[in-house]
Design an enzyme around this catalytic site. Structure first.
Site, PDB file in Angstrom:
ATOM      1  N   GLY A  39     -11.068   2.518 -36.433  1.00 39.27           N
ATOM      2  CA  GLY A  39     -12.031   1.421 -36.575  1.00 39.27           C
ATOM      3  C   GLY A  39     -13.095   1.646 -35.524  1.00 39.27           C
ATOM      4  O   GLY A  39     -12.773   2.001 -34.371  1.00 39.27           O
ATOM      5  N   GLY A  41     -15.303   0.067 -33.429  1.00 42.88           N
ATOM      6  CA  GLY A  41     -15.343  -0.472 -32.065  1.00 42.88           C
ATOM      7  C   GLY A  41     -14.153  -0.027 -31.230  1.00 42.88           C
ATOM      8  O   GLY A  41     -14.267   0.147 -30.008  1.00 42.88           O
ATOM      9  N   SER A 140     -17.393  -1.239 -40.319  1.00 40.99           N
ATOM     10  CA  SER A 140     -17.654  -2.073 -41.496  1.00 40.99           C
ATOM     11  C   SER A 140     -17.094  -3.475 -41.274  1.00 40.99           C
ATOM     12  O   SER A 140     -16.363  -3.727 -40.308  1.00 40.99           O
ATOM     13  CB  SER A 140     -16.981  -1.431 -42.712  1.00 40.99           C
ATOM     14  N   LYS A 184     -27.415   2.322 -33.785  1.00 41.37           N
ATOM     15  CA  LYS A 184     -27.045   3.741 -33.927  1.00 41.37           C
ATOM     16  C   LYS A 184     -26.684   4.069 -35.379  1.00 41.37           C
ATOM     17  O   LYS A 184     -25.518   4.242 -35.706  1.00 41.37           O
ATOM     18  CB  LYS A 184     -25.885   4.095 -32.978  1.00 41.37           C
ATOM     19  N   ASP A 255     -18.840   7.470 -33.042  1.00 41.26           N
ATOM     20  CA  ASP A 255     -18.240   6.505 -32.104  1.00 41.26           C
ATOM     21  C   ASP A 255     -18.188   7.079 -30.693  1.00 41.26           C
ATOM     22  O   ASP A 255     -18.410   6.370 -29.708  1.00 41.26           O
ATOM     23  CB  ASP A 255     -16.825   6.119 -32.553  1.00 41.26           C
TER      24      ASP A 255
HETATM   25  N1  LIG Z   1     -21.423  19.747 -37.011  1.00 42.42           N
HETATM   26  C1  LIG Z   1     -21.848  19.255 -35.842  1.00 42.42           C
HETATM   27  N2  LIG Z   1     -22.194  20.085 -34.837  1.00 42.42           N
HETATM   28  C2  LIG Z   1     -22.619  19.630 -33.639  1.00 42.42           C
HETATM   29  N3  LIG Z   1     -22.739  18.313 -33.339  1.00 42.42           N
HETATM   30  C3  LIG Z   1     -22.420  17.431 -34.305  1.00 42.42           C
HETATM   31  C4  LIG Z   1     -21.957  17.833 -35.600  1.00 42.42           C
HETATM   32  N4  LIG Z   1     -21.705  16.728 -36.335  1.00 42.42           N
HETATM   33  C5  LIG Z   1     -21.987  15.674 -35.532  1.00 42.42           C
HETATM   34  N5  LIG Z   1     -22.418  16.092 -34.314  1.00 42.42           N
HETATM   35  C6  LIG Z   1     -22.797  15.260 -33.170  1.00 42.42           C
HETATM   36  O1  LIG Z   1     -22.305  13.939 -33.376  1.00 42.42           O
HETATM   37  C7  LIG Z   1     -23.390  13.008 -33.461  1.00 42.42           C
HETATM   38  C8  LIG Z   1     -23.038  11.948 -34.478  1.00 42.42           C
HETATM   39  O2  LIG Z   1     -22.791  12.553 -35.732  1.00 42.42           O
HETATM   40  P1  LIG Z   1     -23.324  11.949 -37.105  1.00 42.42           P
HETATM   41  O3  LIG Z   1     -24.806  11.977 -37.118  1.00 42.42           O
HETATM   42  O4  LIG Z   1     -22.626  12.662 -38.186  1.00 42.42           O
HETATM   43  O5  LIG Z   1     -22.913  10.424 -36.986  1.00 42.42           O
HETATM   44  P2  LIG Z   1     -21.668   9.627 -37.529  1.00 42.42           P
HETATM   45  O6  LIG Z   1     -21.852   8.249 -37.008  1.00 42.42           O
HETATM   46  O7  LIG Z   1     -20.407  10.326 -37.127  1.00 42.42           O
HETATM   47  O8  LIG Z   1     -21.895   9.695 -39.093  1.00 42.42           O
HETATM   48  P3  LIG Z   1     -21.462   8.673 -40.250  1.00 42.42           P
HETATM   49  O9  LIG Z   1     -21.301   7.304 -39.639  1.00 42.42           O
HETATM   50  O10 LIG Z   1     -22.593   8.734 -41.246  1.00 42.42           O
HETATM   51  O11 LIG Z   1     -20.169   9.216 -40.779  1.00 42.42           O
HETATM   52  C9  LIG Z   1     -24.614  13.841 -33.796  1.00 42.42           C
HETATM   53  O12 LIG Z   1     -25.810  13.237 -33.318  1.00 42.42           O
HETATM   54  C10 LIG Z   1     -24.311  15.151 -33.080  1.00 42.42           C
HETATM   55  O13 LIG Z   1     -24.691  15.063 -31.719  1.00 42.42           O
HETATM   56 MG   LIG Z   2     -21.221   6.439 -37.798  1.00 43.22          MG
END
Ligand SMILES: Nc1ncnc2c1ncn2[C@@H]1O[C@H](COP(=O)(O)OP(=O)(O)OP(=O)(O)O)[C@@H](O)[C@H]1O
Ligand SMILES: [Mg+2]
Length: 332
Positions: A39, A41, A140, A184, A255
């Site tokens: 989750g 948070g 969510s 974010k 997160d």
């Molecule tokens: N394949 C990757 N290689 C390097 N860094 C990554 C990769 N995937 C994610 N990151 C790092 O993690 C951060 C967060 O990833 P992302 O943008 O996928 O957000 P998320 O919140 O995990 O996505 P979502 O909520 O849509 O599942 C990115 O800004 C990046 O710094």
């Molecule tokens: Mg996310």
């Protein structure tokens, strides 16, 4: 009274395992499952706690899965407060396909929360956040919770004088109209929310700045997966590269980023330094299977080696904290 309080309206018990190859119909023999707290948070709180932040996680909990979730969080020594609720905490299931190195993620809905339970969550959260500097809601909303619930959280944060960080998607993101300090979204969530491909940096910054001008938030940290992140304010946008890592599991990267940013800001680091710290934590989390999140030493090492000269104060402060930890260890 903690400096950082997280709220998880839809906590989860994350179960991860692997199978030789995922195919339909056949029974898939899986490896021993790993159980992790989950989750949004809760993961943010786990990362903030690992990185030395002063954090408490607040979440509704119930049923046998709630008991397992609470014992896992307690085992990680993350301080938390729960609001008992009638249903069972949901379970999320991730299966690695070892042959193709692909991951399948199944996310179940949470139990319905009654209006009374929702009000209690808000009360416990507000009480816990009495002296907090940052409050973070992530994830969510479970069934029964109105999509404008995070607007109520935003108003509650304003009342206690805490800055509100929000990481959510869909209607819950759309229906939070005012008072967020830092949003974010991932690029996927921004696209879903405002429509359009948003392929260029100026389109992405423009969409975020429309939110900022409308009073929704002050700062948007738009995460771009492997392409890094864009930090957008009313009059600036700055791109941060990601750190290339072997990806074992992308669960919880966002997160980890949110938790580390909150820790950076709570240490009075600049936004630039805090986002770099967030990127280091996200990168470290990729190497850990399941939702094991990240290790402090790896995050700090990545931050120190991958950051630029604008992070020198934060690097100094990490070294000071490290020395203090060593001093305390040798004293006891
Ligand atoms: N394949 C990757 N290689 C390097 N860094 C990554 C990769 N995937 C994610 N990151 C790092 O993690 C951060 C967060 O990833 P992302 O943008 O996928 O957000 P998320 O919140 O995990 O996505 P979502 O909520 O849509 O599942 C990115 O800004 C990046 O710094
Ligand atoms: Mg996310």
């Amino acid at each position: 009274m903690p400096e950082i309080v997280t709220l998880t309206m839809n906590p989860a018990l994350d179960i991860s395992t692997s199978a030789a190859h995922v195919v339909p119909t056949n029974k898939l023999r899986c490896t021993k499952p790993q159980y992790d707290p989950g989750g949004g948070g809760i993961n943010v709180a786990r990362v903030a706690n690992v990185l030395g932040g002063d954090v408490v996680a607040v979440f509704p909990s119930g049923g046998a899965s709630g008991g397992v979730l609470e014992s896992l969080i307690a085992a990680e020594q993350v301080p938390f407060r729960t609001v008992p609720n009638g249903g069972s905490v949901r379970e999320s299931f991730a299966v690695d396909d070892r042959e193709l190195s692909e991951q399948y993620r199944f996310v179940l809905p949470g139990p319905e929360l009654s209006i009374r339970e929702q009000d209690e969550c808000l009360e416990v959260f507000t009480e816990t956040a009495g002296n907090a500097r940052f409050v973070i809601a992530s994830g969510s909303l479970p069934p029964g919770v109105s999509p404008d619930f995070y607007q109520r959280v935003s108003d509650a944060a304003a009342k206690v004088g805490a800055q509100f960080i929000l990481d959510t998607s869909g209607a819950a993101l759309q229906r939070t109209h005012t008072g967020v300090f830092l949003l974010k979204p991932s690029i996927r969530e921004l696209r879903e929310s405002v429509g359009g491909d948003l392929t260029t940096r100026s389109e992405q910054a423009g969409a975020a700045q429309r939110w900022i001008r409308a009073g929704k938030c002050e700062i948007v940290i738009l995460s771009l997966g492997a392409h890094g992140a864009l930090a957008i304010t009313a009059d600036s946008d700055e791109w941060f590269p990601s750190i290339e890592m072997p990806v074992r599991s992308a669960v919880g990267a966002g997160d980890a980023m949110g938790g580390a940013i909150a820790v950076g800001l709570s240490r009075d680091w600049s936004l630039h330094e805090s986002v770099r710290f967030g990127i280091a934590a996200a990168a470290a989390s990729l190497t850990v299977p399941g939702t094991g999140l990240c290790r402090r030493s790896e995050v700090e090492e990545l931050f120190i080696t991958q950051s630029d000269s604008r992070c020198s104060e934060a690097i100094e402060s990490i070294r000071r904290i490290e020395k203090e930890r060593e001093r305390q260890c040798s004293a006891c």
